[in-house]
Design an enzyme around this catalytic site. Structure first.
Site, PDB file in Angstrom:
ATOM      1  N   TRP B 343       0.680  -1.532   0.035  1.00  0.00           N
ATOM      2  CA  TRP B 343       0.460   0.169  -0.156  1.00  0.00           C
ATOM      3  C   TRP B 343       0.764   0.797   0.266  1.00  0.00           C
ATOM      4  CZ3 TRP B 343      -0.355   3.815   4.181  1.00  0.00           C
ATOM      5  CH2 TRP B 343      -1.821   5.192   3.311  1.00  0.00           C
ATOM      6  N   HIS B 344       2.069   1.302   0.455  1.00  0.00           N
ATOM      7  CA  HIS B 344       3.112   2.401   0.910  1.00  0.00           C
ATOM      8  C   HIS B 344       3.858   2.981  -0.514  1.00  0.00           C
ATOM      9  CE1 HIS B 344       2.596   2.003   5.079  1.00  0.00           C
ATOM     10  NE2 HIS B 344       2.687   3.571   4.836  1.00  0.00           N
ATOM     11  N   GLY B 345       4.160   1.511  -1.339  1.00  0.00           N
ATOM     12  CA  GLY B 345       4.094   1.880  -3.027  1.00  0.00           C
ATOM     13  C   GLY B 345       4.817   0.429  -3.072  1.00  0.00           C
TER      14      GLY B 345
END
Lengths: 325, 516
Positions: B343-345
């Site tokens: 989700w963060h990248g």
């Protein structure tokens, strides 16, 4: 939850209205009150002793009529300030030579204010040299956001007339209202520990009639450098042409001189473009390692100043009536 | 538009507050409509074109909600609509966030020179997508009710949370939007909210932005670094991220409070946590709750159902058996944190970051379940307890710092290089001119003193019930002198702080979580 009450009331936390208003007034009053003084403080003569803005001493020098009735006045941006030594020119030409130190952001804001004020208070010089890099010939049409403009605004609020300040405010209200915050940042946090460097620079400017060695980047370009196409694309002539026409009189000759550029791989493209867009003599190309590696591609290291000044001397010599040989 | 910009502070916010006051004199619906409009204008200030994307997403989800809740009668099962809506939402997210980085990764993995330019990531896309998915899931489960369009629009777009959270839950927000109360500016809420906002702004401008000047050159360096430089970089970034995101959250909660709306807390002194489980209950709390509710618990329930079907034990008592622990705790935890990492990248470093935290938490659970309970507790002196607590806090902090090297590094290989430098003592001949070690260490030291020894902003404001969680209203543990009150001393102190922040924030920098 009780209907008809705000959250604060429901949480039973509301203080008396007057107490809360008093609190908010105090909170907002501090920035509010401190916002006003910078507009007035910069106009005080004594401010020159307190200012911590990086280029204040240099720019202020140009407004203090440091060399009366100069024969040759150089007006440019930082390229002239770091690239030309007026004292060397004076020794060779036997004429009083003055550079009015400037920088990119200051020219964006001030236009030719320092030159205009100089001309108002002195005899017309024999020659005015407009000294700029080929891609900075069109300041009048540049957006203020492309370079820091605090130095210029400080000079405008210090030396400009109310009319000049108001004209600037009309054109750039957002930048103008930010001035006090910029003032505090420059004077409190940004440069507090760099004042000594600025003082040394100012002493050099006073001794040389307007030259200061470059401080900033430590690396130099090498022959593999490439001048960014965005800079080449900026070669336009309108603004400087306008200046030249404005100051050209029977008593005063004017000359637009293009500062030398580094011998990067595409230096010839700059020369070609200059010839196509302007009628000016193109920039001399000097070894790339004489130029400081910053984003500007025109700032000479101290070791290149003598040669660049000699080139300028040769260019102005024919325009002076009785130059010493 | 950034919270830390003059245009927000001196133009947008006053207009939004005045409009709120005027709309409040008419009807609740005008207030909702005004705040919705202001929020859309806030979003459009960044890139007007993406407003269409935001509105399309809202419209699609609102219609999906109507279909799921049968407000639009239809013969198809609500489960189908839910799955379709989730797929559409995730497809949109994947397109903007993962498609091109993944193609480039595959391309370089197979040795191809083909490169795709990344598309611009719409601000807040993860946040508004997740908020809406949660709403649809809850609608499907009958926990939520379909709302009128203006309340729904405001719930998704309300500007204090739109770009970087906190991730709001409908059950917290909808009642506040629909409550019959006086909608007008409340001086008390204004004072609390604005004070909170200034504290958050100071965290961002005076700490996060200054720490960034230390961390960035180190993480972007092209030349070898010494052990001390890499440690300075890792510690600076850890504190930068904390001050940046907690500052943003303070500002968001403060802004909402100025409009008499309470948000859930998002930070609760995470760097004071004495275990990694404790850390995640204090760091980005709304994301933790979200992934626990919508990922971890469903995965765990699914595994549990499978085990029951196969006749295996699922009781808590059996959790101390390694096999049960692995299937009931370790697998859901690792899967959840793996997804949280993604989700963060799109980079591998984010996967490692998430997986590392999954591993940390699994170990933490194992310690609690498998070992800790077996060690008989002997009565300890307060000194021993404090010492133990300090050790646990430092250990947790150490683990967090290590994981955040992955979080910040430009690539997995650079993160590994940084870690190798941190743990193999060596000197560097490289002089990073932008980093002064003395100044860096001083700033890190001040940052650590603040995060470890001072109460956090909601504790300082605790007498005034900041946020929805009542746990944050306890002021008993905060020294009286540090409890905020609308008096002259606090007015002067925050006034001076506001003044310093105003002149320091000339080149507003974006918040780190904007990229997520």
């Amino acid at each position: 939850m009780d209907i008809g009450k705000t959250m604060g009331e429901q949480a039973n936390i509301s203080k008396s209205g007057s107490k809360l208003i008093f609190y908010l007034i105090i909170l907002l009053a501090i920035p509010g009150i401190l916002y006003i003084p910078p507009f007035f403080v910069v106009r005080l003569p004594a401010y020159s002793k307190w200012s911590c803005a990086a280029d204040f001493p240099l720019l202020d020098y140009a407004f203090n009529n440091p060399v009366k009735n100069a024969d040759v006045v150089i007006f440019g941006d930082s390229t002239a300030k770091v690239g030309i030594d007026p004292s060397q020119m004076e020794a060779v030409l036997g004429e009083k030579v003055l550079d009015l130190p400037n920088n990119f952001g200051a020219v964006l804001v001030l236009n030719d204010l320092s030159l205009r004020l100089y001309m108002e208070h002195n005899k017309p010089p024999k020659l005015i040299v407009f000294y700029f890099p080929p891609w900075n010939l069109d300041y009048g049409h540049d957006d203020l956001s492309i370079d820091p403009i605090y130095d210029g605004m400080e000079m405008l609020f210090r030396h400009g007339t109310s009319r000049e300040i108001f004209t600037f405010f009309e054109g750039h209200p957002f930048e103008s209202i930010q001035f006090p915050w910029m003032f505090y940042k420059e004077n409190i946090s940004a440069n507090l520990f760099k004042r000594e460097n600025f003082r040394k620079e100012a002493q050099q400017v006073a001794m040389t009639n307007g030259h200061a060695d470059y401080i900033g980047a430590t690396l130099r370009y090498n022959s593999l450098c490439t001048i960014p196409p965005r800079l080449i694309g900026r070669i336009k002539y309108d603004w400087v042409r306008g200046l030249a026409e404005k100051y050209s009189t029977p008593e005063t000759k004017v000359m637009v001189y293009l500062a030398p550029i580094p011998a990067c791989r595409n230096a010839q493209a700059v020369v070609d473009r200059t010839q196509k867009v302007t009628e000016l003599q193109p920039s001399k190309i000097m070894p790339a390692n004489l130029f400081m590696d910053d984003k500007y591609y025109v700032h000479l290291d101290a070791s290149g100043v003598r040669e660049a000044t000699e080139q300028l001397i040769e260019a102005v010599r024919p325009l002076l009536d009785n130059p010493k040989r | 538009m950034l919270f830390n910009s003059y245009s927000f502070l001196f133009v947008f916010l006053p207009i939004a507050l005045i409009g709120y006051q005027i709309a409040g004199t008419f009807h609740r619906k005008f207030v909702i409509a005004w705040l919705g409009f202001a929020s859309l204008a806030f979003y459009a200030c960044w890139r007007p074109a993406f407003l269409i994307l935001l509105l399309s997403s809202i419209a699609m989800n609102y219609i999906a909600g109507a279909l799921i809740s049968r407000n639009i009668s239809n013969p198809i099962s609500s489960r189908f609509w839910l799955i379709l809506a989730i797929v559409l939402n995730l497809s949109l997210l994947c397109y903007f966030k993962y498609l091109f980085p993944s193609l480039n990764f595959i391309s370089s993995a197979v040795g191809s020179s083909r490169h795709w330019e990344n598309v611009i990531l719409p601000l807040g896309i993860s946040f508004f997508t997740f908020t809406q998915i949660a709403f649809l899931v809850d609608l499907h489960q009958g926990i939520a009710k379909q709302q009128d369009i203006s309340s729904y629009l405001l719930f998704v777009t309300f500007f204090p949370h739109l770009i970087a959270g906190p991730i709001l839950h409908h059950k917290n927000m909808m009642p506040q939007f629909q409550q019959e109360r006086r909608y007008k500016l409340d001086l008390s809420d204004l004072a609390v909210g604005f004070s909170w906002f200034i504290m958050g702004l100071a965290k961002k401008v005076l700490f996060a932005d200054q720490l960034a000047k230390i961390a960035d050159p180190i993480f972007n360096a092209q030349q070898p670094l010494s052990t001390s430089q890499t440690w300075i970089g890792a510690l600076s970034y850890c504190l930068q991220l904390y001050f940046d995101f907690s500052g943003y959250s303070d500002m968001a909660l403060g802004l909402a409070r100025m409009f008499s709306i309470n948000f859930p807390l998002n930070f609760d002194s995470p760097l004071k946590a004495s275990s990694i489980l404790d850390f995640w209950q204090r760091w980005h709390m709304t994301l933790s709750q979200y992934i626990m509710s919508y990922l971890y618990t469903p995965i765990q329930l699914w595994i549990r159902a499978k085990r029951i079907k196969r006749g295996y034990s699922v009781s808590r008592k059996d959790m101390s058996s390694p096999a049960v622990f692995i299937s009931m705790v370790a697998i859901p935890m690792m899967t959840t944190m793996f997804i949280a990492g993604i989700w963060h990248g799109a980079g591998l470093q984010f996967i490692v970051f998430g997986s590392l935290h999954g591993l940390y938490m699994t170990v933490n659970h194992a310690w609690r379940i498998l070992f800790h309970k077996r060690i008989p507790e002997s009565p300890k002196s307060p000194f021993t307890n404090n010492l133990k607590n300090i050790f646990y806090t430092l250990l947790t902090f150490f683990c967090v710092v290590i994981s955040q090297v992955f979080f910040r590094a430009r690539s997995l290989s650079y993160a590994l290089y940084m870690l190798a430098s941190m743990f193999t003592p060596h000197r560097s001949v490289t002089v990073l001119t932008l980093v002064s070690p003395a100044r860096s260490l001083l700033l890190i030291l001040i940052g650590l003193i603040i995060v470890w020894f001072l109460p956090n902003t909601q504790q300082i404001l605790s007498r005034f019930q900041p946020s929805l969680q009542e746990s944050a209203w306890d002021s008993s543990k905060v020294p009286k002198q540090l409890l905020w009150a609308p008096n002259t001393v606090w007015g002067l102190s925050l006034g001076v702080l506001f003044f310093i922040v105003l002149f320091q924030m000339q080149d507003p920098s974006t918040f780190l979580y904007f990229q997520f």
